[in-house]
Motif scaffolding. Structure first.
Motif, mmCIF file in Angstrom:
data_model
loop_
_atom_site.group_PDB
_atom_site.id
_atom_site.type_symbol
_atom_site.label_atom_id
_atom_site.label_comp_id
_atom_site.label_asym_id
_atom_site.label_seq_id
_atom_site.Cartn_x
_atom_site.Cartn_y
_atom_site.Cartn_z
ATOM 1 N N TRP A 140 -4.258 12.818 -4.437
ATOM 2 C CA TRP A 140 -4.964 11.532 -4.513
ATOM 3 C C TRP A 140 -5.966 11.578 -5.663
ATOM 4 N N THR A 168 -11.855 11.521 1.284
ATOM 5 C CA THR A 168 -11.083 12.463 0.485
ATOM 6 C C THR A 168 -11.584 13.881 0.719
ATOM 7 N N GLY A 228 -13.588 5.786 -2.884
ATOM 8 C CA GLY A 228 -13.694 4.362 -2.618
ATOM 9 C C GLY A 228 -12.352 3.701 -2.400
ATOM 10 N N LEU A 229 -11.395 3.985 -3.278
ATOM 11 C CA LEU A 229 -10.062 3.392 -3.130
ATOM 12 C C LEU A 229 -9.318 3.993 -1.940
ATOM 13 N N CYS A 230 -9.636 5.234 -1.596
ATOM 14 C CA CYS A 230 -9.051 5.831 -0.398
ATOM 15 C C CYS A 230 -9.476 5.041 0.832
ATOM 16 N N ARG A 231 -10.759 4.773 0.939
ATOM 17 C CA ARG A 231 -11.249 4.009 2.090
ATOM 18 C C ARG A 231 -10.753 2.564 2.060
ATOM 19 N N LEU A 232 -10.631 1.992 0.865
ATOM 20 C CA LEU A 232 -10.092 0.637 0.768
ATOM 21 C C LEU A 232 -8.642 0.597 1.229
ATOM 22 N N THR A 233 -7.875 1.633 0.908
ATOM 23 C CA THR A 233 -6.485 1.706 1.349
ATOM 24 C C THR A 233 -6.404 1.721 2.868
ATOM 25 N N LEU A 248 0.806 -1.217 0.000
ATOM 26 C CA LEU A 248 0.000 0.000 0.000
ATOM 27 C C LEU A 248 0.842 1.271 0.000
ATOM 28 N N PRO A 305 1.072 3.640 -3.710
ATOM 29 C CA PRO A 305 -0.003 4.586 -4.023
ATOM 30 C C PRO A 305 -0.102 5.730 -3.012
ATOM 31 N N LEU A 323 -7.409 8.630 -7.028
ATOM 32 C CA LEU A 323 -8.027 7.315 -7.159
ATOM 33 C C LEU A 323 -9.450 7.250 -6.638
ATOM 34 N N CYS A 330 -6.296 12.154 0.495
ATOM 35 C CA CYS A 330 -6.909 11.011 1.179
ATOM 36 C C CYS A 330 -6.483 11.070 2.636
#
Length: 308
Positions: free
Chosen positions: A121, A186, A126-131, A109, A112, A123, A194
């Motif tokens: 950021w 974000t 959604g991808l922020c929270r997934l990270t 991780l 990114p 992405l 993010c």
């Protein structure tokens, strides 16, 4: 222009998310004015220059750490594959393999995050929270693995019981990381970032996330240490190899303390001073940077115990 504040207004400075962590990708411009305040009308201003320094140093630090972690984890996995029967208690093969996966996930991780810090950021939320979800899942999984290995010999064998426990550990770590995902998000200030805390400091999601972090980074190692010292059987079975697993807690305890102080400051339960305003972000950033090093120091330490 500079803004003047009275002593009673100083805590409001900390409400604008001054306290950052390595996932809080902030912009220089958002700190040009808000990070300058006066203790009184005749005092020198308080300047917080952490954000520009963070944006310059953090990408390189994360890139170097990721490269070192990739090399260390790769060497550890090769050792696990070539010497399947060479891992004994306490560094059992089942435990080391899971720790390697958790540290590898954490290190994966970092690229990114580094790109997001330097370029913003891009992405999406959604991808922020997934990270954040995977970031904390890897940490909580390591905490559960180290804790279970310190008080039992469950990982000595890879039998049906240990396999079920492994599934429970990883499912539990993922569930415990959910509040981190819900509290993150974000923001645009002025470029998209993010951040770890996109909700109010007293929101249920962030309070639950903070409580879990404090439990894993402060309470769990304290309880394990007391139990180990208090129970003769555990104390008698202590081996040097178990201490390597405690490297994880040793690196993350300072960050746990920093999170607790950060909450007290943001909730205005502590009265900040000019020195606190100017230096606390550095302390919190350095403590998280120390914790991030676990993904490259951990594989090296585990491999060293095998070679020795």
């Amino acid at each position: 222009p500079d803004t003047h504040h009275s002593l009673s207004q100083i805590p409001s400075v900390l409400e604008s998310k001054n306290s950052l962590d390595l996932l809080e990708i902030m912009s220089n411009l958002s700190y040009d004015d808000s990070n300058i305040t006066f203790l009184d009308y005749d005092a020198a201003p308080c300047h917080n220059h952490y954000c520009p320094l963070f944006q310059r140093v953090a990408p390189t630090f994360l890139a170097v750490t990721c490269a070192a972690a990739a090399l260390g984890t790769g060497a550890l996995l090769v050792a696990l594959a070539k010497q399947p029967h060479g891992w004994g208690w306490p560094q059992s093969r089942a435990l080391v393999a899971q720790l390697a996966v958790a540290m590898g996930l954490f290190a994966a991780l970092l690229p990114p995050v580094a790109v997001g810090i330097s370029q913003g950021w891009g992405l999406g939320t959604g991808l922020c929270r997934l990270t954040h979800l995977l970031w904390h899942c890897s940490l909580f999984a390591q905490g559960l693995l180290v804790g279970s290995s310190s008080c039992s010999t469950i990982w000595r064998r890879w039998d049906p019981w240990s396999r079920r426990l492994a599934v429970a550990v990883w499912a539990g770590a993922l569930l415990l990381a959910m509040p981190a995902a819900l509290a993150s998000g974000t923001v645009a200030a002025p470029e998209t970032s993010c951040i770890r805390q996109s909700v109010a400091i007293l929101s249920p999601a962030y309070l639950l996330h903070l409580a879990l972090c404090l439990c894993f980074f402060l309470l769990l190692p304290a309880v394990l240490l007391v139990v180990t010292l208090a129970v003769p059987q555990l104390r008698a079975g202590w081996e040097p190899g178990i201490g390597v697993n405690w490297l994880f807690f040793g690196l993350w305890v300072p960050y746990g303390v920093g999170l607790a102080v950060d909450f007290l400051l943001q909730a205005q339960l502590l009265q900040p001073t000019c020195a606190t305003f100017e230096h606390f972000d550095y302390v919190l950033g350095l403590s998280e940077g120390l914790g991030v090093l676990h993904c490259c120091l951990g594989p090296t330490a585990l491999l060293a115990t095998q070679l020795c």
